[in-house]
Design a protein around this motif. Sequence first.
Motif, PDB file in Angstrom:
ATOM      1  N   VAL A  10     -12.931   1.956  -6.877  1.00 28.68           N
ATOM      2  CA  VAL A  10     -13.309   1.299  -5.753  1.00 28.68           C
ATOM      3  C   VAL A  10     -11.835  -0.383  -5.678  1.00 28.68           C
ATOM      4  O   VAL A  10     -12.146   0.176  -4.876  1.00 28.68           O
ATOM      5  N   ARG A  11     -11.697   0.099  -6.873  1.00 25.88           N
ATOM      6  CA  ARG A  11     -10.629  -1.838  -7.174  1.00 25.88           C
ATOM      7  C   ARG A  11      -9.070  -0.949  -7.115  1.00 25.88           C
ATOM      8  O   ARG A  11      -8.348  -1.358  -6.381  1.00 25.88           O
ATOM      9  N   GLY A  12      -8.447   0.237  -7.249  1.00 22.20           N
ATOM     10  CA  GLY A  12      -7.374   0.988  -6.818  1.00 22.20           C
ATOM     11  C   GLY A  12      -7.383   1.011  -4.821  1.00 22.20           C
ATOM     12  O   GLY A  12      -7.156   0.738  -4.749  1.00 22.20           O
ATOM     13  N   TYR A  13      -8.975   0.716  -4.027  1.00 26.91           N
ATOM     14  CA  TYR A  13      -8.477   1.170  -3.541  1.00 26.91           C
ATOM     15  C   TYR A  13      -8.704  -0.694  -2.492  1.00 26.91           C
ATOM     16  O   TYR A  13      -8.366  -0.329  -1.518  1.00 26.91           O
ATOM     17  N   ILE A  14      -9.463  -1.221  -3.268  1.00 30.23           N
ATOM     18  CA  ILE A  14      -8.800  -2.904  -2.650  1.00 30.23           C
ATOM     19  C   ILE A  14      -7.668  -3.183  -2.718  1.00 30.23           C
ATOM     20  O   ILE A  14      -7.315  -3.781  -1.981  1.00 30.23           O
ATOM     21  N   TYR A  15      -6.894  -2.577  -3.912  1.00 29.62           N
ATOM     22  CA  TYR A  15      -5.563  -3.015  -4.396  1.00 29.62           C
ATOM     23  C   TYR A  15      -4.936  -2.410  -2.735  1.00 29.62           C
ATOM     24  O   TYR A  15      -3.062  -2.804  -2.980  1.00 29.62           O
ATOM     25  N   MET A  16      -5.088  -1.746  -2.535  1.00 25.79           N
ATOM     26  CA  MET A  16      -3.971  -0.847  -1.829  1.00 25.79           C
ATOM     27  C   MET A  16      -3.670  -1.744  -0.253  1.00 25.79           C
ATOM     28  O   MET A  16      -2.502  -1.839   0.577  1.00 25.79           O
ATOM     29  N   PHE A  17      -4.636  -2.306  -0.218  1.00 22.64           N
ATOM     30  CA  PHE A  17      -3.986  -3.982   1.180  1.00 22.64           C
ATOM     31  C   PHE A  17      -4.954  -5.296   0.652  1.00 22.64           C
ATOM     32  O   PHE A  17      -4.788  -6.005   2.097  1.00 22.64           O
TER      33      PHE A  17
END
Length: 321
Positions: free
Chosen positions: A31-38
């Motif tokens: 989830v953290r990696g997903y947040i950092y996408m945008f």
Amino acid sequence: MKGRVVWVDWAKALGIYLVVLGHYILPNVEVRGYIYMFHMPLFFFISGFLTSDKSLNMPFGEFVKIKAKRLIVPYYLFSALCLIWYLIKLKAGGGLDIFNTTLSVFINSFLCGDSPVSCGPAWFLWSLFFCNICVYAYKKYPAVMLILLSTLGVINLPIYLALHTLPCALLFFTVGFLGKDKIINAADYIVSKKVIALIASVVCLVLVWVGYRLIGNMDMVADQYTSYPVFSLIFAFIGIFGVISLCTLVAKQSSLIESISRSTLVIMCLHTELLWFIQLHVYDIFSNWFVVLISAFAIVVGLTAITPFIRKYVPILMGGR
């Protein structure tokens, strides 16, 4: 663009919540990696969108002075506060080394280097400052700036003053600035088509998840754009559009959301210190999604609550906003 744009307040509020959440060690690291996408591209995009053409018509010296007051002065004042707090923690823990630890931290913080004092993503302020300067120059000398910008994209800029984030940050900032009329028209259209807004937001945010799973996450300050940087940028734009679609769908006048939107500077710079305090006193916080989500929201609301006092009594911390 006159008055406040409601969906922008919602996008800033959602964005800053994701910033806080992204600094947790989450129960699911994906989830953290997903947040950092945008999440940081979203802030540069909105900053460009909110930049007025009128401000770019003032003399250059005055423009730089205003932007430095609004962005650079708060960076150093908040960094100084965090440095003092950092030294207090070191002293309390018996780990204060004036010549090694303290000097290194001070220099890195002063130059916004590789490991500044824990002051949230305050590097954003330096990067945003340079974005404003570049767009000002582009408006005055477009041909020269196009050459310069193309050069920025292929050279390795130093990490100091967050210069290494500039090529990517400037892309999102410029698109937000140059495309504001089309963005407003698209948002107005989406507002009138609730079903389209819902489908667009869901599809875009799911696509970003798929993109993250395929190529990994993008981290601007770490200068990480995966092995497929172009696709990272594309997925970031898709995420931005998904957030805008979602925010136009739910956007209604809300004093809380507007207050959070006005408090993003304070939240950006101070949330990691509150996060440290919560980590210290809340047992096993990172294994419980409910506690994580609620505590992150509590940090946002708590720092929003103190922002009016900062604005009233210490306005220089807010850049005179």
